[in-house]
Design a protein around this motif. Structure first.
Motif, PDB file in Angstrom:
ATOM      1  N   VAL A 590      55.095 -49.261 -10.745  1.00 32.41           N
ATOM      2  CA  VAL A 590      53.400 -49.001 -10.399  1.00 32.41           C
ATOM      3  C   VAL A 590      52.630 -50.013  -9.643  1.00 32.41           C
ATOM      4  O   VAL A 590      52.100 -51.179 -10.669  1.00 32.41           O
ATOM      5  CB  VAL A 590      53.035 -48.865 -12.027  1.00 32.41           C
ATOM      6  N   GLU A 591      52.246 -49.866  -8.279  1.00 32.03           N
ATOM      7  CA  GLU A 591      51.242 -50.727  -7.811  1.00 32.03           C
ATOM      8  C   GLU A 591      50.137 -49.854  -7.536  1.00 32.03           C
ATOM      9  O   GLU A 591      49.728 -49.203  -6.578  1.00 32.03           O
ATOM     10  CB  GLU A 591      52.098 -51.323  -6.618  1.00 32.03           C
ATOM     11  N   GLU A 596      48.765 -50.325   3.392  1.00 31.01           N
ATOM     12  CA  GLU A 596      50.055 -51.237   4.081  1.00 31.01           C
ATOM     13  C   GLU A 596      50.936 -51.668   3.290  1.00 31.01           C
ATOM     14  O   GLU A 596      52.162 -51.883   3.896  1.00 31.01           O
ATOM     15  CB  GLU A 596      49.060 -53.012   4.429  1.00 31.01           C
ATOM     16  N   ARG A 597      50.928 -51.356   1.969  1.00 27.38           N
ATOM     17  CA  ARG A 597      52.104 -50.992   1.076  1.00 27.38           C
ATOM     18  C   ARG A 597      53.049 -50.127   1.714  1.00 27.38           C
ATOM     19  O   ARG A 597      53.771 -49.701   1.132  1.00 27.38           O
ATOM     20  CB  ARG A 597      51.249 -51.582   0.119  1.00 27.38           C
ATOM     21  N   VAL A 610      52.782 -41.070  -4.742  1.00 27.24           N
ATOM     22  CA  VAL A 610      51.307 -41.654  -4.293  1.00 27.24           C
ATOM     23  C   VAL A 610      50.411 -40.885  -5.471  1.00 27.24           C
ATOM     24  O   VAL A 610      50.197 -39.456  -5.320  1.00 27.24           O
ATOM     25  CB  VAL A 610      50.498 -41.945  -2.787  1.00 27.24           C
ATOM     26  N   ASP A 611      49.839 -41.624  -6.194  1.00 26.01           N
ATOM     27  CA  ASP A 611      48.781 -41.036  -6.446  1.00 26.01           C
ATOM     28  C   ASP A 611      47.159 -40.576  -6.893  1.00 26.01           C
ATOM     29  O   ASP A 611      46.971 -42.132  -7.393  1.00 26.01           O
ATOM     30  CB  ASP A 611      49.173 -40.995  -8.240  1.00 26.01           C
ATOM     31  N   VAL A 642      61.937 -45.058  -7.846  1.00 25.99           N
ATOM     32  CA  VAL A 642      60.560 -44.922  -7.054  1.00 25.99           C
ATOM     33  C   VAL A 642      59.595 -45.291  -7.360  1.00 25.99           C
ATOM     34  O   VAL A 642      59.220 -45.954  -8.512  1.00 25.99           O
ATOM     35  CB  VAL A 642      60.158 -43.240  -7.747  1.00 25.99           C
ATOM     36  N   VAL A 643      58.671 -45.746  -6.666  1.00 26.17           N
ATOM     37  CA  VAL A 643      57.146 -47.028  -6.695  1.00 26.17           C
ATOM     38  C   VAL A 643      56.493 -45.758  -6.857  1.00 26.17           C
ATOM     39  O   VAL A 643      55.710 -45.532  -5.795  1.00 26.17           O
ATOM     40  CB  VAL A 643      57.208 -47.845  -5.520  1.00 26.17           C
ATOM     41  N   THR A 644      55.486 -45.940  -7.861  1.00 28.97           N
ATOM     42  CA  THR A 644      54.297 -44.865  -7.353  1.00 28.97           C
ATOM     43  C   THR A 644      52.794 -45.850  -7.283  1.00 28.97           C
ATOM     44  O   THR A 644      53.018 -46.898  -7.736  1.00 28.97           O
ATOM     45  CB  THR A 644      53.925 -44.935  -8.739  1.00 28.97           C
TER      46      THR A 644
END
Length: 704
Positions: A590-591, A596-597, A610-611, A642-644
């Motif tokens: 979670v970032e 850009e990211r 994307v949240d 999965v990256v949030t």
């Protein structure tokens, strides 16, 4: 109180929409700070983009907007057109644009009439607007620049000499002439006076669109006589205006004038240009990064799309009536029509007044939002909730409603207590409708995202119609009950139970107050929350005292002084704005969100969720607890890699606002799922854990 809060919202809208840091900084300089009457001096507008951003040339090409200047000058002073350095060709996502990469200067002549006496003060002002773009986003920006000059001897300012020398050197030299022929649907330019250019790298840039597509391949060759020949496919018949442009090779450039047009070899071009001179002019395009990814997104002047957006707003407004902060108000207002003594005419008056109050409130909020966007500010729906002062005011308002429902006090006229609502007349109903719409603004739900996003692309009158539609949807249930006796007969008969029901409805309003207190704590920290609780206690004591005086048959005016003091302090005190905490470290994937990211993860082939959320968004918090922050969802995300990316809009963030705008949205919640192949999937506003797990499985394939 509703009118006071609306006024404060308008004032707060100005504060919340303070101009964010711009991606292209503009400044204004004069070649001479003492220009001589009867002569000209030069003005320079210096544009410095951030790394990775660019501005546009006179002709932006397939997309973009050039710099527009509106001068405000004293009488007898005149400014010439802006002169641009040569552009570069930028091809991105199938679009070709003529851009200025890196810092650039625009020059303009300032002419001083000889009738102006020396020593006269000359205030110079210019309103600039331009489009700043990166590879992923475009942002309209504005600035007002000013100079204070005094007529004198015309001596150049030594501190600006290098700036003007470099700007003059960057302008195309006016030395080239040309001839133009049309044959086989192609233009053939022969340019003389461009001997210093590298023909292998040179490109021709037309000052007006319609001659050839910006991305059309140009065949450039040096002829034996030293001229340069450019062959390029024509976009259509010759535009009415004569050709003018620039030829540049990246280091040197020449302006092309006096182009002789020879269409003798192509009679069709002559007929077309005479019969339809504007046929070749392409419609002005929207920058790709600002366009909605949804092909159904409405476009300017698209009336069918307006009706779709309006229908979505009305449906979204209907659903808002189910929210815990709105349902008690609607329920009591509806039940008031069942009381004896309320005739059909009085019911209709109250229905219309409630309708007007609801629509007026959403229209006013929409007008603030649309006006701010026209001025170049980056805000979205519920923008006012990004200000802790507004959260504190809503917290006090919710507490007052809860205490009113509990029977602690009564307010004549605009009270939502059933006794006041049963009284004939429209003021109470209008205030109640405005109150319901105002307190529902933290909410979003199905149909609202696309509908409110239409405000980004529809003209202002149509956008305001969409916002009014939201108020219409909220008011429709009560309006229907007020006008349809059969619906009134379906309501329970009045009796003592109504007093108990009224007190029960105080509970969801108290929960709303607690929720707003939590948001205040998130926005302003422990100090801000403590101050909010203190002011709530002060207002509560005042309302309790008012109720005591009312029960004794005395005026409650003096007892409301503590309430007024609490409201004034809520408006006037400086609340702390601590930095929001980063997303929870419980999950290393979670970032914080950034474009850009997101682009980096897409390039790496990483699945991304994307949240876009905020603490004051009720639907966001429900989705977080019932769908996102669930063991099965977390396990699926971890297994699928999965990256949030969490975009926190609680205190407002121009970067998030611009990203939402680029996706055709201006409200939250908003969710995206990006697959390893780079496919971007837009998710519904109401999430379930099963939906997120299925998205992860379908994107991961057999290896899941």
């Amino acid at each position: 109180m509703g009118a006071i809060l609306l006024l404060w919202l308008a004032l707060a809208g100005v504060q919340v929409t303070a101009q964010p840091a711009q991606h292209i900084q503009a400044s204004l300089y004069a070649q001479s700070e003492a220009p001589k009457p009867g002569e000209k001096t030069r003005l320079a507008i210096r544009m410095i983009p951030e790394q990775g951003w660019h501005g546009y040339w006179i002709n932006p090409g397939d997309s973009g907007l050039s710099v527009d200047a509106e001068w405000h000058l004293p009488e007898g002073v005149h400014a010439g057109p802006l002169e641009h350095p040569a552009p570069a060709l930028l091809e991105l996502a199938g679009l070709a644009s003529y851009v200025h990469e890196g810092a650039f200067s625009l020059l303009a002549d300032l002419e001083i009439d000889d009738s102006i006496v020396p020593g006269t003060s000359l205030p110079i002002s210019v309103d600039l607007s331009w489009l700043a773009c990166s590879d992923a986003l475009c942002v309209p920006e504005r600035a007002t620049l000013q100079l204070a000059l005094t007529t004198g001897d015309g001596a150049a300012s030594p501190e600006h000499r290098s700036l003007f020398s470099a700007a003059e050197a960057a302008l195309p030299s006016v030395a080239a002439q040309g001839s133009l022929r049309a044959a086989d649907s192609r233009w053939s330019f022969v340019i003389s006076g461009a001997e210093g250019l590298d023909a292998n790298r040179a490109l021709l840039f037309p000052q007006e669109s319609g001659w050839f597509e910006a991305g059309a391949r140009q065949h450039v060759t040096r002829q034996p006589d030293g001229t340069i020949k450019v062959e390029v496919a024509a976009a259509g018949p010759a535009p009415a205006a004569p050709f003018a442009g620039v030829m540049a090779d990246g280091h040197r450039s020449v302006a092309i004038t006096n182009v002789k047009l020879d269409l003798a070899e192509n009679p069709l071009a002559i007929a077309e240009s005479e019969s339809a001179p504007d046929a070749a002019a392409p419609a002005e395009s929207i920058p790709a990064a600002m366009a909605s990814p949804d092909p159904a997104t409405p476009t300017t002047g698209d009336m069918p799309a307006l009706w779709v957006a309006l229908a979505g707003a009305v449906l979204g407004g209907l659903l808002l009536n189910l929210m815990p902060c709105v349902f008690p108000i609607l329920s009591l207002k509806a039940l008031s029509l069942t009381k004896a003594g309320v005739d059909r005419r009085a019911a209709k008056v109250e229905g219309i007044a409630y309708f007007a109050g609801s629509v007026a409130t959403t229209f006013a909020l929409g007008a603030i939002l649309v006006s701010a966007r026209l001025l170049g500010h980056d805000i979205g729906w519920s923008f006012q909730l990004q200000n802790p002062h507004i959260i504190l005011l809503l917290m006090l308002l919710s507490l007052a409603i809860a205490l009113n429902l509990a029977g602690l006090f009564e307010i004549r006229g605009i009270s939502i207590a059933h006794r006041a609502m049963a009284a004939p007349g429209w003021p109470g109903a209008f205030g109640t409708g405005a109150l319901a719409a105002l307190i529902a603004t933290p909410c979003s739900g199905p149909f609202m995202g696309v509908a409110l996003g239409a405000a980004l692309v529809l003209p202002a009158p149509e956008a305001l119609t969409v916002f009014a539609g939201l108020g219409i949807g909220m008011a429709l249930p009560f309006l229907a009950i007020a006008f349809i006796p059969a619906l009134q007969r379906l309501l329970p008969k009045p009796g003592a139970w109504m007093e108990t029901f009224r007190r029960m409805l105080a509970l969801p309003m108290l929960l709303t107050t607690i929720g707003l207190a939590w948001v205040l704590g998130r926005q302003s920290g422990v100090d801000g929350l403590s101050l909010g609780l203190l002011l709530s206690a002060l207002a509560g004591v005042g309302l309790w005292w008012a109720g005591l005086r009312q029960n004794r048959g005395r005026s409650a005016g003096a007892a409301l002084l503590p309430v007024a003091a609490a409201l004034l302090l809520a408006v006037g005190l400086d609340l702390p704005r601590p930095a929001l905490a980063a997303p929870s470290n419980a999950d290393a994937n979670v970032e914080p969100f950034s474009e850009e990211r997101l682009a980096e993860l897409q390039t790496e082939g990483q699945p991304v969720f994307v949240d876009m959320t905020a603490d004051w968004c009720l639907v966001c918090q429900v989705n977080q607890r019932v769908a996102i922050d669930r063991p099965d969802t977390r396990a699926a995300f971890e297994k699928g890699g999965v990256v949030t990316l969490v975009g926190d809009w609680t205190q407002g963030d121009p970067a998030i606002t611009r990203f939402l705008a680029s996706r055709g949205r201006n409200s939250i919640p908003y969710y995206l799922f990006v697959t390893p192949s780079g496919e971007v999937r837009e998710l519904p506003q109401i999430l379930t854990s099963d939906l997120l797990v299925r998205q992860t499985i379908s994107s991961s394939g057999p290896s899941y």
